[in-house]
Motif scaffolding. Structure first.
Motif, PDB file in Angstrom:
ATOM      1  N   SER A  25       0.735  -1.091   0.016  1.00 22.97           N
ATOM      2  CA  SER A  25      -0.019  -0.017  -0.125  1.00 22.97           C
ATOM      3  C   SER A  25       0.929   1.246   0.062  1.00 22.97           C
ATOM      4  O   SER A  25       1.867   1.401   0.792  1.00 22.97           O
ATOM      5  N   VAL A  44       5.382   4.339   1.937  1.00 15.90           N
ATOM      6  CA  VAL A  44       4.719   3.406   2.375  1.00 15.90           C
ATOM      7  C   VAL A  44       4.394   3.346   3.902  1.00 15.90           C
ATOM      8  O   VAL A  44       4.043   2.430   4.355  1.00 15.90           O
ATOM      9  N   GLN A  92       7.754   7.100  12.650  1.00 14.77           N
ATOM     10  CA  GLN A  92       7.518   5.924  13.120  1.00 14.77           C
ATOM     11  C   GLN A  92       7.870   5.709  14.780  1.00 14.77           C
ATOM     12  O   GLN A  92       8.883   5.878  14.894  1.00 14.77           O
ATOM     13  N   HIS A 104      -3.787   1.757   4.810  1.00 17.76           N
ATOM     14  CA  HIS A 104      -4.512   0.410   4.938  1.00 17.76           C
ATOM     15  C   HIS A 104      -5.931   0.528   5.032  1.00 17.76           C
ATOM     16  O   HIS A 104      -6.502  -0.544   5.393  1.00 17.76           O
ATOM     17  N   THR A 164       9.892  -4.916   9.070  1.00 19.97           N
ATOM     18  CA  THR A 164       8.230  -4.927   8.814  1.00 19.97           C
ATOM     19  C   THR A 164       7.915  -6.243   9.926  1.00 19.97           C
ATOM     20  O   THR A 164       6.803  -6.012  10.625  1.00 19.97           O
ATOM     21  N   ASP A 193       8.145  -4.864  13.394  1.00 18.32           N
ATOM     22  CA  ASP A 193       7.270  -3.746  13.630  1.00 18.32           C
ATOM     23  C   ASP A 193       5.915  -4.322  13.930  1.00 18.32           C
ATOM     24  O   ASP A 193       4.900  -3.818  14.664  1.00 18.32           O
ATOM     25  N   THR A 232      16.704 -11.466   6.869  1.00 23.14           N
ATOM     26  CA  THR A 232      17.212 -10.742   7.943  1.00 23.14           C
ATOM     27  C   THR A 232      18.766 -11.020   8.088  1.00 23.14           C
ATOM     28  O   THR A 232      19.120 -12.102   7.639  1.00 23.14           O
ATOM     29  N   HIS A 233      19.494 -10.468   8.524  1.00 22.86           N
ATOM     30  CA  HIS A 233      20.990 -10.513   8.716  1.00 22.86           C
ATOM     31  C   HIS A 233      20.976 -11.519  10.382  1.00 22.86           C
ATOM     32  O   HIS A 233      22.200 -11.734  10.623  1.00 22.86           O
ATOM     33  N   ARG A 234      20.049 -11.439  10.907  1.00 22.82           N
ATOM     34  CA  ARG A 234      19.761 -11.896  12.142  1.00 22.82           C
ATOM     35  C   ARG A 234      19.034 -13.261  12.309  1.00 22.82           C
ATOM     36  O   ARG A 234      17.836 -12.852  13.026  1.00 22.82           O
ATOM     37  N   ALA A 244       9.802  -1.430   1.975  1.00 27.03           N
ATOM     38  CA  ALA A 244      10.281  -0.804   0.749  1.00 27.03           C
ATOM     39  C   ALA A 244      11.575  -1.282   0.594  1.00 27.03           C
ATOM     40  O   ALA A 244      11.788  -1.656  -0.827  1.00 27.03           O
ATOM     41  N   SER A 245      12.422  -1.728   1.441  1.00 28.57           N
ATOM     42  CA  SER A 245      13.753  -2.033   1.251  1.00 28.57           C
ATOM     43  C   SER A 245      13.812  -3.449   0.423  1.00 28.57           C
ATOM     44  O   SER A 245      14.368  -3.788  -0.600  1.00 28.57           O
ATOM     45  N   GLN A 249      14.589  -4.352  -3.375  1.00 26.02           N
ATOM     46  CA  GLN A 249      15.767  -5.516  -3.689  1.00 26.02           C
ATOM     47  C   GLN A 249      15.358  -6.660  -4.827  1.00 26.02           C
ATOM     48  O   GLN A 249      15.851  -7.191  -5.582  1.00 26.02           O
TER      49      GLN A 249
HETATM   50  N1  NAP Z   1       2.514   0.146   3.362  1.00 23.38           N
HETATM   51  C1  NAP Z   1       2.608  -1.085   3.179  1.00 23.38           C
HETATM   52  O1  NAP Z   1       1.643  -1.822   2.730  1.00 23.38           O
HETATM   53  C2  NAP Z   1       3.586  -1.641   4.250  1.00 23.38           C
HETATM   54  C3  NAP Z   1       4.028  -2.960   3.944  1.00 23.38           C
HETATM   55  C4  NAP Z   1       5.009  -3.619   4.695  1.00 23.38           C
HETATM   56  C5  NAP Z   1       5.901  -2.972   5.723  1.00 23.38           C
HETATM   57  N2  NAP Z   1       5.331  -1.649   5.866  1.00 23.38           N
HETATM   58  C6  NAP Z   1       6.200  -0.793   6.760  1.00 23.38           C
HETATM   59  O2  NAP Z   1       7.331  -0.520   6.116  1.00 23.38           O
HETATM   60  C7  NAP Z   1       8.310  -0.462   7.227  1.00 23.38           C
HETATM   61  C8  NAP Z   1       9.735  -1.229   6.945  1.00 23.38           C
HETATM   62  O3  NAP Z   1      10.304  -1.040   5.569  1.00 23.38           O
HETATM   63  P1  NAP Z   1      11.621  -0.927   5.394  1.00 23.38           P
HETATM   64  O4  NAP Z   1      11.829  -0.804   3.971  1.00 23.38           O
HETATM   65  O5  NAP Z   1      12.166   0.219   6.454  1.00 23.38           O
HETATM   66  O6  NAP Z   1      12.089  -2.257   6.055  1.00 23.38           O
HETATM   67  P2  NAP Z   1      12.235  -3.842   5.673  1.00 23.38           P
HETATM   68  O7  NAP Z   1      12.012  -4.096   4.116  1.00 23.38           O
HETATM   69  O8  NAP Z   1      10.836  -4.405   6.023  1.00 23.38           O
HETATM   70  O9  NAP Z   1      13.282  -4.506   6.380  1.00 23.38           O
HETATM   71  C9  NAP Z   1      14.596  -3.960   6.089  1.00 23.38           C
HETATM   72  C10 NAP Z   1      15.406  -4.987   7.196  1.00 23.38           C
HETATM   73  O10 NAP Z   1      15.519  -6.343   6.458  1.00 23.38           O
HETATM   74  C11 NAP Z   1      16.816  -6.774   6.574  1.00 23.38           C
HETATM   75  N3  NAP Z   1      17.343  -6.948   5.450  1.00 23.38           N
HETATM   76  C12 NAP Z   1      17.375  -6.091   4.128  1.00 23.38           C
HETATM   77  N4  NAP Z   1      17.798  -6.384   3.190  1.00 23.38           N
HETATM   78  C13 NAP Z   1      18.702  -7.616   3.439  1.00 23.38           C
HETATM   79  C14 NAP Z   1      19.407  -8.613   2.856  1.00 23.38           C
HETATM   80  N5  NAP Z   1      19.478  -8.359   1.666  1.00 23.38           N
HETATM   81  N6  NAP Z   1      19.560  -9.714   3.573  1.00 23.38           N
HETATM   82  C15 NAP Z   1      19.547  -9.785   4.955  1.00 23.38           C
HETATM   83  N7  NAP Z   1      18.561  -8.967   5.550  1.00 23.38           N
HETATM   84  C16 NAP Z   1      18.237  -7.912   4.926  1.00 23.38           C
HETATM   85  C17 NAP Z   1      17.761  -5.752   7.470  1.00 23.38           C
HETATM   86  O11 NAP Z   1      17.411  -5.828   8.890  1.00 23.38           O
HETATM   87  P3  NAP Z   1      18.432  -6.556   9.881  1.00 23.38           P
HETATM   88  O12 NAP Z   1      19.843  -6.128   9.287  1.00 23.38           O
HETATM   89  O13 NAP Z   1      18.075  -6.133  11.100  1.00 23.38           O
HETATM   90  O14 NAP Z   1      18.107  -8.156   9.887  1.00 23.38           O
HETATM   91  C18 NAP Z   1      16.832  -4.357   7.214  1.00 23.38           C
HETATM   92  O15 NAP Z   1      17.074  -3.604   8.105  1.00 23.38           O
HETATM   93  C19 NAP Z   1       7.695  -1.008   8.470  1.00 23.38           C
HETATM   94  O16 NAP Z   1       7.545   0.066   9.494  1.00 23.38           O
HETATM   95  C20 NAP Z   1       6.320  -1.484   7.904  1.00 23.38           C
HETATM   96  O17 NAP Z   1       5.459  -1.226   8.979  1.00 23.38           O
HETATM   97  C21 NAP Z   1       4.482  -0.985   4.959  1.00 23.38           C
END
Ligand code: NAP
Length: 200
Positions: A9, A16, A21, A35, A63, A66, A88-90, A126-127, A131
């Motif tokens: 969304s 997003v 936050q 949402h 995600t 959270d 995750t890296h963890r 988004a991350s 990717q």
């Molecule tokens: N609007 C929507 O529909 C929607 C949908 C989903 C989420 N969200 C929101 O989006 C936010 C999160 O988005 P985001 O972009 O900040 O984070 P994200 O994509 O949910 O997570 C990023 C985390 O994933 C791990 N990671 C990323 N790439 C990796 C890789 N190649 N290998 C291993 N681990 C990897 C790392 O965490 P570590 O290093 O700690 O492991 C990184 O900090 C949340 O607040 C959530 O509520 C919104």
């Protein structure tokens, strides 16, 4: 083989989450508006349709962290109990519907195995979505565009992407846009000369 769909969304200005936050408000102040569509009749219809063919979900660690207080052990699909692979890296021990993978390709391989021929949905954030897109691992993009401008937050797209629209569903709460991915990366977009030739 399963179809891989990046489903998320987004605000009209491409975010997003909203800015600011917190653990209590992971979408940021006002971000939950993205949402609202999920509890509308049209949203429920879409979720039921997608849920019926869903085999596995992939999300990023942020995600997961959270959302866990809301999702609990059953995950985002509740009673459907669809497995979730967390990138995750963890990595941690499996818990409830959750399994952990340390890179996007490993996550996809494990999700495909669990999904068999059903859909694998990459639900963000988004991350992780970016990717998957830049690695060319996504077949379709499904955007739920809420009629709200957040003015900041977590930006979704950051590099060129060419999509072909395949479905539009409109409702008061969101425009539901579905696309197939044509190509990703800079090479996918025509240069100015090609674009002018196309217009002539
Ligand atoms: N609007 C929507 O529909 C929607 C949908 C989903 C989420 N969200 C929101 O989006 C936010 C999160 O988005 P985001 O972009 O900040 O984070 P994200 O994509 O949910 O997570 C990023 C985390 O994933 C791990 N990671 C990323 N790439 C990796 C890789 N190649 N290998 C291993 N681990 C990897 C790392 O965490 P570590 O290093 O700690 O492991 C990184 O900090 C949340 O607040 C959530 O509520 C919104």
């Amino acid at each position: 083989m399963s179809n891989v769909v990046f489903d998320i969304s987004m605000s009209l200005d491409g975010y997003v989450t909203a800015d600011g936050q917190t653990a209590e408000e992971p979408m940021g102040p006002g971000g939950d508006r993205l949402h609202t569509w999920m509890s509308s009749p049209e949203g429920q219809r879409l979720l039921e349709k997608e849920g019926g063919r869903l085999g596995a979900v992939i999300c990023g660690r942020k995600t997961y962290d959270d959302s866990l207080p809301w999702w609990q052990a059953g995950g985002p699909t509740g009673p459907l109990g669809v497995p979730v692979i967390v990138v995750t890296h963890r990595p941690a021990e499996p818990y409830g519907v959750y399994r952990f993978a340390t890179d996007v390709r490993d996550a996809l391989a494990r999700a495909r195995e669990l999904a068999e021929d059903r859909t694998v949905t990459v639900m963000g954030g988004a991350s992780i979505g970016r990717q998957f897109l830049s690695a060319g691992l996504v077949d379709e993009v499904s955007l739920h565009v809420a009629p709200v401008v957040l003015g900041g937050g977590t930006r979704l797209f950051d590099e060129p992407l060419e999509l072909r629209p395949t479905e539009v569903v409109d409702s008061a709460e969101a425009l539901h846009l579905r696309f197939s991915v044509v190509s990703t990366g800079l090479a996918s977009l025509p240069d100015e000369q090609d674009a002018s030739a196309g217009r002539a």
